[in-house]
Design a protein around this motif. Structure first.
Motif, PDB file in Angstrom:
ATOM      1  N   PRO A   1      -4.089   2.505 -26.579  1.00 47.17           N
ATOM      2  CA  PRO A   1      -5.092   1.853 -27.447  1.00 47.17           C
ATOM      3  C   PRO A   1      -6.138   0.877 -26.495  1.00 47.17           C
ATOM      4  O   PRO A   1      -5.974   0.719 -25.341  1.00 47.17           O
ATOM      5  CB  PRO A   1      -4.073   0.707 -28.300  1.00 47.17           C
ATOM      6  CG  PRO A   1      -3.046   0.415 -27.436  1.00 47.17           C
ATOM      7  CD  PRO A   1      -2.667   1.742 -26.640  1.00 47.17           C
ATOM      8  N   HIS A   2      -7.199   0.447 -27.654  1.00 42.44           N
ATOM      9  CA  HIS A   2      -8.089  -0.207 -26.967  1.00 42.44           C
ATOM     10  C   HIS A   2      -7.835  -1.472 -26.453  1.00 42.44           C
ATOM     11  O   HIS A   2      -6.933  -2.278 -26.925  1.00 42.44           O
ATOM     12  CB  HIS A   2      -9.320  -0.600 -28.076  1.00 42.44           C
ATOM     13  CG  HIS A   2     -10.619  -0.788 -27.780  1.00 42.44           C
ATOM     14  ND1 HIS A   2     -10.844  -2.048 -26.975  1.00 42.44           N
ATOM     15  CD2 HIS A   2     -11.579  -0.204 -27.697  1.00 42.44           C
ATOM     16  CE1 HIS A   2     -12.301  -2.225 -26.653  1.00 42.44           C
ATOM     17  NE2 HIS A   2     -12.665  -1.204 -26.951  1.00 42.44           N
TER      18      HIS A   2
ATOM     19  N   SER B   1     -13.121  -6.814 -23.563  1.00 39.49           N
ATOM     20  CA  SER B   1     -14.130  -5.781 -23.443  1.00 39.49           C
ATOM     21  C   SER B   1     -15.491  -6.308 -23.496  1.00 39.49           C
ATOM     22  O   SER B   1     -15.374  -7.750 -23.341  1.00 39.49           O
ATOM     23  CB  SER B   1     -13.953  -5.107 -24.889  1.00 39.49           C
ATOM     24  OG  SER B   1     -14.166  -5.795 -25.814  1.00 39.49           O
TER      25      SER B   1
ATOM     26  N   ASP C   1     -13.272   5.088 -16.007  1.00 40.45           N
ATOM     27  CA  ASP C   1     -14.022   3.962 -15.782  1.00 40.45           C
ATOM     28  C   ASP C   1     -14.853   4.420 -14.615  1.00 40.45           C
ATOM     29  O   ASP C   1     -15.277   3.083 -13.860  1.00 40.45           O
ATOM     30  CB  ASP C   1     -13.016   2.705 -15.580  1.00 40.45           C
ATOM     31  CG  ASP C   1     -12.027   2.863 -14.479  1.00 40.45           C
ATOM     32  OD1 ASP C   1     -12.059   3.959 -13.679  1.00 40.45           O
ATOM     33  OD2 ASP C   1     -11.089   2.352 -14.316  1.00 40.45           O
TER      34      ASP C   1
ATOM     35  N   TYR D   1     -12.922   2.292 -21.886  1.00 38.69           N
ATOM     36  CA  TYR D   1     -11.668   1.797 -22.128  1.00 38.69           C
ATOM     37  C   TYR D   1     -10.464   3.109 -22.427  1.00 38.69           C
ATOM     38  O   TYR D   1      -9.748   2.792 -23.326  1.00 38.69           O
ATOM     39  CB  TYR D   1     -11.752   0.967 -23.252  1.00 38.69           C
ATOM     40  CG  TYR D   1     -12.733  -0.268 -23.561  1.00 38.69           C
ATOM     41  CD1 TYR D   1     -12.749  -1.371 -22.469  1.00 38.69           C
ATOM     42  CD2 TYR D   1     -13.835  -0.002 -24.032  1.00 38.69           C
ATOM     43  CE1 TYR D   1     -13.862  -1.956 -22.242  1.00 38.69           C
ATOM     44  CE2 TYR D   1     -15.027  -0.912 -24.120  1.00 38.69           C
ATOM     45  CZ  TYR D   1     -14.758  -1.930 -23.093  1.00 38.69           C
ATOM     46  OH  TYR D   1     -15.972  -2.822 -23.066  1.00 38.69           O
ATOM     47  N   ASN D   2     -10.732   4.103 -22.099  1.00 43.51           N
ATOM     48  CA  ASN D   2      -9.944   5.220 -22.216  1.00 43.51           C
ATOM     49  C   ASN D   2      -8.998   5.317 -20.967  1.00 43.51           C
ATOM     50  O   ASN D   2      -9.522   5.776 -19.934  1.00 43.51           O
ATOM     51  CB  ASN D   2     -10.857   6.604 -22.182  1.00 43.51           C
ATOM     52  CG  ASN D   2      -9.967   7.789 -22.678  1.00 43.51           C
ATOM     53  OD1 ASN D   2      -9.017   7.731 -22.939  1.00 43.51           O
ATOM     54  ND2 ASN D   2     -10.972   9.085 -22.446  1.00 43.51           N
TER      55      ASN D   2
ATOM     56  N   TYR E   1      -0.324  -3.649 -20.576  1.00 41.47           N
ATOM     57  CA  TYR E   1      -0.132  -2.616 -21.616  1.00 41.47           C
ATOM     58  C   TYR E   1       1.398  -2.165 -21.281  1.00 41.47           C
ATOM     59  O   TYR E   1       1.806  -2.022 -20.472  1.00 41.47           O
ATOM     60  CB  TYR E   1      -0.732  -1.422 -21.514  1.00 41.47           C
ATOM     61  CG  TYR E   1      -0.227  -0.346 -22.525  1.00 41.47           C
ATOM     62  CD1 TYR E   1      -0.315  -0.337 -23.917  1.00 41.47           C
ATOM     63  CD2 TYR E   1       0.470   0.768 -21.875  1.00 41.47           C
ATOM     64  CE1 TYR E   1       0.037   0.742 -24.677  1.00 41.47           C
ATOM     65  CE2 TYR E   1       1.148   1.735 -22.516  1.00 41.47           C
ATOM     66  CZ  TYR E   1       0.690   1.713 -24.070  1.00 41.47           C
ATOM     67  OH  TYR E   1       1.348   2.830 -24.473  1.00 41.47           O
TER      68      TYR E   1
END
Length: 429
Positions: A166-167, A171, A143, A150-151, A218
């Motif tokens: 995951p995504h 966003s 980022d 979004y990695n 997450y």
């Protein structure tokens, strides 16, 4: 074929002998082995593999490592890679360097390196940002560019396993323009690792510091993102593009970020936003009042023992001020423990006059277990400074724009995860 029967029988007998040892004795032995040897032991027998990959043993090993290992993790970039990133050229084969050094006062020898960085060339900016480390896991984020990425990756280089997240829910497509901050830590109540995103939408009705960030978590245990239901205070988070700063600190089971809000009296009122990873609730820690409302704008936040420290890099006053919350439970206990100017050792060539930046103040990278602070000089030398005696030691390490330093604990975290949940790469040697 029958000639091999004695050898096969001997092998089966030896394996049965090792398996017959009480688990308490095996555990006692395994805990005293280097982590690479522990991984090798998983290939000796099914019994040993089952014991070592058991969450209970992984937790016991982590506790043992936390009490016995004094290590610092360094993320550095070789000069060719640094130049390629700066000049927007193809990065070639030069990889980010991750190394562990002993954190003691007699020497600073290198303990090991993780040479096989598995994410080379997978970042949009050719280099990942290290969000933080926790119990052997390294949280990486892609980022650092001016685009929305979004990695996110949770990586344990000790066992050569990682999880690609995951995504997320929020966003650009769902939220529109936004700034975001990311935190990483451990929920001891549920034995779960969590990545937290604080997203401040910047839509047409956006008023800086007057709206509440959207927050999502997450969970490594579930493998999913979910939106936090508790109401976050109205504030603005600082964007991850501030690459020179440490934007989050995980202390006492909670994430700490410096944010700001707007009040009738003060346009930019900075404070520490605290997010408890167990109960997932918010609270605030006020900062000392200062005549310059931008004084706290560029501050870094780090763990300092069982409390937090703020490091004001001196872009305006040309000093590096280090503040410590002496008593974590008492917001009035903020104390400025040192103020370093450009003439204080370690001295390097000052930055030439260029607009706002007149002098180069050493940049603080991390605190050591002894309380010394690791500084990066103008020439990118990494040094350790004793804040009481003011003694400075050259660590013999050259940093870079994206260099990262943090206390580190070797662990077996992720070793118990099924193959479908994690990605394996290479062999532990």
């Amino acid at each position: 074929m029958s000639d091999n029967l004695p050898e096969v029988s001997k092998s089966i007998t030896e394996e049965a002998l090792w398996d017959s040892l009480p688990h308490e004795i095996l555990t006692h032995v395994f805990l005293r082995l280097p982590i690479k040897s522990i991984i090798t032991c998983t290939s000796v027998s099914k019994t040993w593999k089952s014991l070592i990959r058991n969450p209970s043993f992984i937790s016991t090993h982590l506790h043992h490592s936390s009490n016995n290992d004094n290590l610092l993790l360094f993320r550095l970039r070789p000069e060719p890679l640094a130049k390629a990133v700066k000049q927007l050229k193809r990065i070639g084969d030069e990889k980010e360097v991750y190394a562990l050094h002993w954190d003691d006062n007699t020497n600073f020898h290198q303990y090991t390196t993780f040479d096989d960085f598995p994410f080379h060339g997978q970042s949009g900016t050719e280099v990942f940002r290290v969000v933080g480390t926790c119990n052997g896991l390294i949280c990486l984020a892609d980022d650092l560019s001016y685009t929305y990425a979004y990695n996110f990756i949770l990586w344990n280089p000790c066992v050569k396993k990682y999880v690609r997240l995951p995504h997320p829910n929020f966003s650009f497509m769902t939220t529109g323009p936004y700034t975001t901050a990311v935190g990483f830590g451990f929920d001891s109540k549920t034995n779960d690792y969590k990545v937290v995103r604080f997203v401040t939408p910047e839509d047409g009705d956006f008023e800086e510091g007057e709206s509440s960030p959207k927050v999502e978590v997450y969970s490594l245990a579930t493998g999913k993102w979910r939106v936090v239901t508790a109401q976050c205070p109205k504030c603005a988070v600082r964007d991850t593009m501030l690459v020179y700063l440490r934007l989050q600190a995980f202390v006492n089971g909670a994430l700490h970020l410096v944010c700001y809000k707007t009040t009738p009296e003060i346009r930019f009122l900075h404070f520490v936003l605290v997010f408890d990873l167990e109960d997932e609730v918010f609270r605030e820690i006020p900062l000392p009042k200062h005549s310059d409302m931008f004084y706290w704008k560029w501050v870094s936040i780090m763990a300092f023992g069982n409390s937090i420290a703020l490091l004001e890099p001196g872009y305006v006053l040309h000093t590096l001020d280090i503040w410590v919350l002496k008593n974590y439970a008492d917001a009035s206990s903020w104390t400025k423990i040192v103020s370093l100017d450009a003439q204080a050792p370690p001295q390097d060539i000052p930055r030439p006059f260029h607009g706002f930046y007149r002098k180069k103040i050493p940049c603080a990278k991390a605190f050591r277990k002894s309380g010394e602070v690791i500084l990066e000089t103008y020439k990118k030398r990494l040094v350790s400074r004793n804040l009481e005696t003011q003694e400075v030691k050259d660590l013999g390490i050259t940093g870079s724009k994206f260099s990262f330093v943090d206390p580190y604990v070797e662990s077996l975290v992720l070793l118990d995860k099924p193959d479908l949940a994690v990605t394996n790469y290479g062999k532990v040697r």
